[in-house]
Design a protein around this motif. Structure first.
Motif, short mmCIF file in Angstrom:
data_model
loop_
_atom_site.label_atom_id
_atom_site.label_comp_id
_atom_site.label_asym_id
_atom_site.label_seq_id
_atom_site.Cartn_x
_atom_site.Cartn_y
_atom_site.Cartn_z
N ILE A 137 70.98 26.87 43.42
CA ILE A 137 69.53 26.91 43.64
C ILE A 137 69.25 26.37 45.03
O ILE A 137 69.77 25.32 45.41
N ILE A 138 68.45 27.09 45.78
CA ILE A 138 68.08 26.68 47.13
C ILE A 138 66.62 26.23 47.10
O ILE A 138 65.77 26.88 46.49
N VAL A 139 66.35 25.11 47.76
CA VAL A 139 64.98 24.60 47.90
C VAL A 139 64.68 24.49 49.39
O VAL A 139 65.44 23.89 50.15
N THR A 140 63.59 25.09 49.81
CA THR A 140 63.16 24.99 51.19
C THR A 140 61.66 25.15 51.25
O THR A 140 61.03 25.46 50.22
N HIS A 141 61.05 24.94 52.40
CA HIS A 141 59.59 24.93 52.45
C HIS A 141 58.98 26.31 52.66
O HIS A 141 58.13 26.75 51.85
N THR A 180 60.37 27.72 47.00
CA THR A 180 59.70 27.42 48.26
C THR A 180 58.27 26.98 47.99
O THR A 180 57.77 27.06 46.87
N GLY A 181 57.63 26.53 49.06
CA GLY A 181 56.22 26.17 48.99
C GLY A 181 55.47 26.95 50.04
O GLY A 181 55.62 28.16 50.17
N HIS A 182 54.66 26.25 50.81
CA HIS A 182 54.00 26.72 52.03
C HIS A 182 52.78 27.60 51.79
O HIS A 182 51.76 27.42 52.43
N ASP A 183 52.88 28.53 50.88
CA ASP A 183 51.79 29.49 50.68
C ASP A 183 50.65 28.91 49.85
O ASP A 183 49.56 29.48 49.79
N HIS A 184 50.93 27.82 49.11
CA HIS A 184 49.96 27.10 48.29
C HIS A 184 49.57 27.80 47.00
O HIS A 184 48.87 27.21 46.18
N ARG A 185 50.01 29.01 46.79
CA ARG A 185 49.63 29.74 45.58
C ARG A 185 50.89 30.33 44.99
O ARG A 185 51.67 30.98 45.69
N HIS A 186 51.11 30.07 43.70
CA HIS A 186 52.41 30.43 43.16
C HIS A 186 52.61 31.94 43.05
O HIS A 186 51.65 32.71 42.88
N SER A 187 53.87 32.33 43.19
CA SER A 187 54.23 33.71 42.93
C SER A 187 55.71 33.76 42.58
O SER A 187 56.45 32.79 42.84
N GLU A 188 56.13 34.84 41.97
CA GLU A 188 57.52 35.01 41.55
C GLU A 188 57.95 36.42 41.87
O GLU A 188 57.20 37.37 41.65
N GLU A 189 59.16 36.54 42.43
CA GLU A 189 59.73 37.86 42.67
C GLU A 189 61.18 37.82 42.20
O GLU A 189 61.90 36.87 42.46
#
Lengths: 223, 291
Positions: free
Chosen positions: B201-205, B241-250
């Motif tokens: 699992i990779i975590v980044t901003h 990741t974060g940054h976009d402030h609104r969740h999404s999943e692909e």
């Protein structure tokens, strides 16, 4: 009606550097056919890099129509770019754009629709569904703003540009690229050009970082 | 030279803006970041990997009785305010999460806000946490404070289970690029170690894909190709990741790309992510912190 058109071909070679490709070289050919304001161009790009799995980088197809508005050219274009970043990965872009040229300024605005997908072979081999094998992004703004030192009729010109669009590449709208282009026309049917591109990352995150650059040398010949 | 006279007003305006920018900040935005960054990504990477706490395959977390465990992830806390962070930490304390990841933008970048975040985590966090920088953490010359208070921003850790281990890789994308050195490090790490672990699992901003149009930016497309190809070649299970402030999943092939909601105080959609890892896979659910 007799069709009387103007075929042309552009070709360029470039060398560049980026954090993920390292030093790379590109070669591209873009033939074009123009008749009565209509133009069709197609192109192929090869990219060689120690970090890239495939030599074939991209192909593109573009149809456009140009007409005069207030004695300046206004162009409408529909285009398609197919890219092969790796043996399993593909990217396609379909776009619509409009461009307008003034004596010293040039503007382009458009929209592209980007899809990332896995190659058909890899998807079938791995048993992934079509839904899980593609990512479609929200529509993206394309733009180009250029300033030319001279009017287009002059035999030489120096043009500075901010854009997110290149022949075979459309960046995200929030990643502008910077370009300085010099061109020389030794005769009416021949244009020699040189370009320097500079890329940054994170500018619109207000945390800019150097990303990469490339130098391009090319020729356009009206056959 | 006539066109220079014609554009004189525009040139004067441009010079004025350029002169003001170095002095410029508006609220929590450090405008100098449009032109330069005091600590570029290669410098941050070098300091991260040389940090005393970095880089060991020694298991950082152990779930010894089972091959299943839970962890949580938050992002874009933007301290200043700590109300939503407090609500989240209460949940984390009352649950079964072994640790939580913080996918960047912990603070505004101002040293005093980083200290608030650090002290709040020290007093309220009951499980280990693993942060990475976001672009906001680098504002106002924030990097030296970040590494002082929170440690490196490029590192990996492992979760050792009863019969297997999982690999967690934390990447610094605060400048919307990994940079050459970090990209090479990531590629070599995956090449050498991926096959030794069950999940990776990779975590980044900075989020990779634009699921909606925003003014914030993402990596350039050739870096996206690089990251996507690594995910394909090394069967990366999840990228958070974060940054976009609104969740999404692909879902793309084997990899699930998740963007977190911001945990920012006052944000309507503030939430945290809880993930359940087991032999069957990685299940996840977003939980709102707002009542």
């Amino acid at each position: 009606m007799t069709l009387f058109g103007q075929p042309a071909v552009s070709g360029y070679a470039e060398i560049g550097n980026s954090p993920v490709l390292g030093t790379f070289g590109t070669f591209a050919m873009i033939p074009e056919y123009k008749v009565h304001g209509l133009a069709v161009e197609t192109g192929i790009s090869l990219l060689g890099s120690g970090q890239k799995e495939t030599l074939l980088d991209a192909v593109m197809l573009r149809g456009s129509y140009a007409f005069s508005v207030k004695q300046n050219p206004l162009g409408l274009a529909l285009g398609y770019i197919w890219k092969q970043p790796s043996t399993e990965l593909r990217e396609t872009n379909i776009y619509l754009s409009v461009d307008y040229g003034l004596k010293h300024w040039y503007f382009l605005l458009g929209n592209n629709f980007r899809t990332y997908r896995l190659s058909g072979n890899y998807r079938e081999e791995q048993g992934f569904s079509r839904e899980d094998s593609r990512i479609r992004e929200s529509w993206n703004l394309m733009y180009r703003v250029s300033f030319s030192v001279n009017a287009p009729q002059k035999s030489w010109n120096l043009i500075t540009t901010i854009t997110n669009v290149d022949y075979f590449l459309i960046e995200q709208e929030t990643n502008p690229l910077f370009n300085l282009r010099g061109l020389y026309k030794p005769r009416q049917d021949l244009v020699l050009f040189m370009e320097a591109w500079y890329k940054t990352s994170g500018m619109l995150n207000i945390q800019v970082n150097h990303y990469g650059f490339q130098f391009r040398f090319g020729v356009t010949w009206d056959i | 030279m006539g066109y220079l006279k014609k554009y004189r007003t525009g040139l004067k305006t441009g010079l004025l803006v350029g002169a003001l920018l170095p002095a410029g900040c508006i609220g929590d935005a450090d405008l100098t970041g449009f032109l330069y960054s005091s600590a570029g990504v290669n410098k941050r990477f070098e300091e991260s990997i040389n940090h005393v706490s970095a880089l060991s395959l020694k298991p950082a977390v152990e779930a010894t009785d089972t091959n299943a465990y839970a962890f949580m992830a938050i992002g874009d806390v933007h301290v200043g305010g700590t109300e939503n962070l407090g609500l989240f930490l209460d949940k984390a304390a009352g649950g079964d999460a072994l640790f939580f990841a913080i996918a960047g933008d912990l603070s505004t970048g101002k040293k005093e806000d980083m200290l608030v975040m650090k002290n709040f985590l020290n007093s309220h966090a009951s499980v280990p946490y693993y942060p990475v920088t976001g672009n906001h953490d680098l504002y106002f010359d924030g990097w030296p404070s970040f590494i002082q208070y929170f440690g490196p921003s490029t590192y990996f850790m492992t979760v050792r289970c009863r019969d297997t281990s999982d690999l967690f890789i934390f990447l610094d994308s605060g400048s919307a690029t990994l940079g050459k050195d970090q990209a090479n490090w990531l590629k070599n790490l995956l090449k050498q170690e991926r096959s030794n672990f069950r999940y990776c699992i990779i975590v980044t901003h900075t989020n990779l894909f634009r699921s909606r149009r925003t003014t914030s930016t993402n990596p350039l497309v050739d870096e996206l190709y690089f990251l996507m190809d690594l995910c394909i070649d090394y069967n990366i299970d999840m990228v958070i990741t974060g940054h976009d402030h609104r969740h999404s999943e692909e879902q793309f092939g084997h990899t699930t790309f998740v963007i977190l909601d911001a945990l920012l105080d006052g944000y309507k959609y503030a939430s945290y992510l809880k993930l359940e890892v087991s032999e069957q896979g990685i299940d996840y659910q977003f939980f709102s912190v707002n009542p």
